[in-house]
Design a protein around this motif. Structure first.
Motif, PDB file in Angstrom:
ATOM      1  N   GLU A  71     -80.416 -74.721-101.805  1.00 43.60           N
ATOM      2  CA  GLU A  71     -79.626 -75.869-101.446  1.00 43.60           C
ATOM      3  C   GLU A  71     -81.277 -76.396-100.686  1.00 43.60           C
ATOM      4  OE1 GLU A  71     -76.942 -77.718 -97.760  1.00 43.60           O
ATOM      5  OE2 GLU A  71     -77.528 -75.266 -97.855  1.00 43.60           O
ATOM      6  N   SER A  73     -82.555 -78.860 -98.203  1.00 43.92           N
ATOM      7  CA  SER A  73     -82.352 -79.813 -97.012  1.00 43.92           C
ATOM      8  C   SER A  73     -83.575 -80.520 -96.086  1.00 43.92           C
ATOM      9  CB  SER A  73     -80.998 -79.462 -95.977  1.00 43.92           C
ATOM     10  OG  SER A  73     -81.539 -77.963 -95.440  1.00 43.92           O
ATOM     11  N   MET A  74     -82.865 -80.771 -95.180  1.00 42.26           N
ATOM     12  CA  MET A  74     -83.553 -81.961 -94.152  1.00 42.26           C
ATOM     13  C   MET A  74     -83.083 -81.389 -92.862  1.00 42.26           C
ATOM     14  SD  MET A  74     -86.583 -82.973 -95.620  1.00 42.26           S
ATOM     15  CE  MET A  74     -87.847 -83.870 -94.773  1.00 42.26           C
ATOM     16  N   ASP A  75     -84.323 -80.884 -92.273  1.00 41.55           N
ATOM     17  CA  ASP A  75     -84.256 -80.129 -90.647  1.00 41.55           C
ATOM     18  C   ASP A  75     -85.101 -80.827 -89.692  1.00 41.55           C
ATOM     19  OD1 ASP A  75     -82.767 -79.178 -88.815  1.00 41.55           O
ATOM     20  OD2 ASP A  75     -82.797 -77.312 -88.923  1.00 41.55           O
ATOM     21  N   GLY A  76     -84.936 -81.495 -89.255  1.00 42.81           N
ATOM     22  CA  GLY A  76     -85.081 -82.241 -87.611  1.00 42.81           C
ATOM     23  C   GLY A  76     -86.691 -83.156 -88.900  1.00 42.81           C
ATOM     24  N   MET A  79     -88.459 -79.865 -94.443  1.00 50.56           N
ATOM     25  CA  MET A  79     -87.849 -79.834 -96.611  1.00 50.56           C
ATOM     26  C   MET A  79     -87.560 -78.047 -95.407  1.00 50.56           C
ATOM     27  SD  MET A  79     -88.722 -80.112 -99.812  1.00 50.56           S
ATOM     28  CE  MET A  79     -90.089 -79.641 -99.406  1.00 50.56           C
ATOM     29  N   LYS A  80     -86.601 -77.415 -96.034  1.00 48.30           N
ATOM     30  CA  LYS A  80     -85.836 -75.992 -95.658  1.00 48.30           C
ATOM     31  C   LYS A  80     -85.211 -75.749 -97.379  1.00 48.30           C
ATOM     32  CE  LYS A  80     -85.414 -75.671 -90.938  1.00 48.30           C
ATOM     33  NZ  LYS A  80     -84.946 -74.527 -89.930  1.00 48.30           N
ATOM     34  N   ARG A  82     -83.304 -72.994 -99.709  1.00 48.68           N
ATOM     35  CA  ARG A  82     -82.919 -70.959 -99.753  1.00 48.68           C
ATOM     36  C   ARG A  82     -81.869 -71.355-100.478  1.00 48.68           C
ATOM     37  NH1 ARG A  82     -77.081 -70.850 -97.318  1.00 48.68           N
ATOM     38  NH2 ARG A  82     -76.254 -72.368 -96.938  1.00 48.68           N
TER      39      ARG A  82
END
Length: 167
Positions: A71, A73-76, A79-80, A82
């Motif tokens: 997956e 995703s963008m967090d703040g 880009m993350k 995992r």
């Protein structure tokens, strides 16, 4: 009640070829991103629609030392990425998109380059609500870019950075 030998054999054969717990998953638009010389990772993408609720729990391919469901995703603004340790949930009757910038299959430790206009074998393993597993063997076309309608250019660019990460 009397059964014929042929009738009994036909009934036995049909029960062996279609287990009651078999997961029915429709797979559309599968493709894998082509690599450049020396690149050791890439992604595979597709749309999965399960008839009954289940999960995509494992993936494998002889072209990769490691294949995982990931997956991104963008967090703040960061880009993350995992691996999904428990697999990807597939709700009954709802399409789940594996695309650049979101859920995808990560192919790492590539054993050979993924060349445009070739295909690679990919095995998907699904688990149903009762714990039964089924697998699907695919021949996935390799392309430089997503087929029309398979994710935004920004998401494709973001996944390019992911494809170059190591494990």
């Amino acid at each position: 009640m009397k059964f014929s030998r042929i009738g009994c054999l036909a009934l036995l054969a049909s029960s062996l070829s279609a287990p009651l717990w078999a997961q029915s998953v429709d797979i559309q638009g599968a493709w894998a991103r082509a690599t450049v010389q020396g690149q050791k990772a890439s992604g595979a993408f597709m749309q999965l629609t399960a008839k009954d609720a289940g999960r995509l729990v494992r993936v494998s391919s002889p072209v990769a030392g490691v294949a995982e469901v990931h997956e991104m995703s963008m967090d703040g603004g960061v880009m993350k990425m995992r691996a999904l340790d428990k697999g990807l949930e597939l709700p009954a009757g709802k399409a789940v998109e594996l695309k650049p910038g979101g859920y995808h299959i990560m192919l790492m430790d590539l054993k050979l380059p993924l060349l445009k206009d070739t295909t690679i074998p990919l095995t998907l393993v699904f688990k149903d609500a009762k714990g039964g597993e089924t697998s699907k063997e695919l021949k996935v076309p390799v392309s430089q870019v997503a087929p029309a309608g398979s994710g935004s250019p920004a998401a494709q660019d973001a996944h390019g950075a992911h494809a170059n990460h190591g494990k």
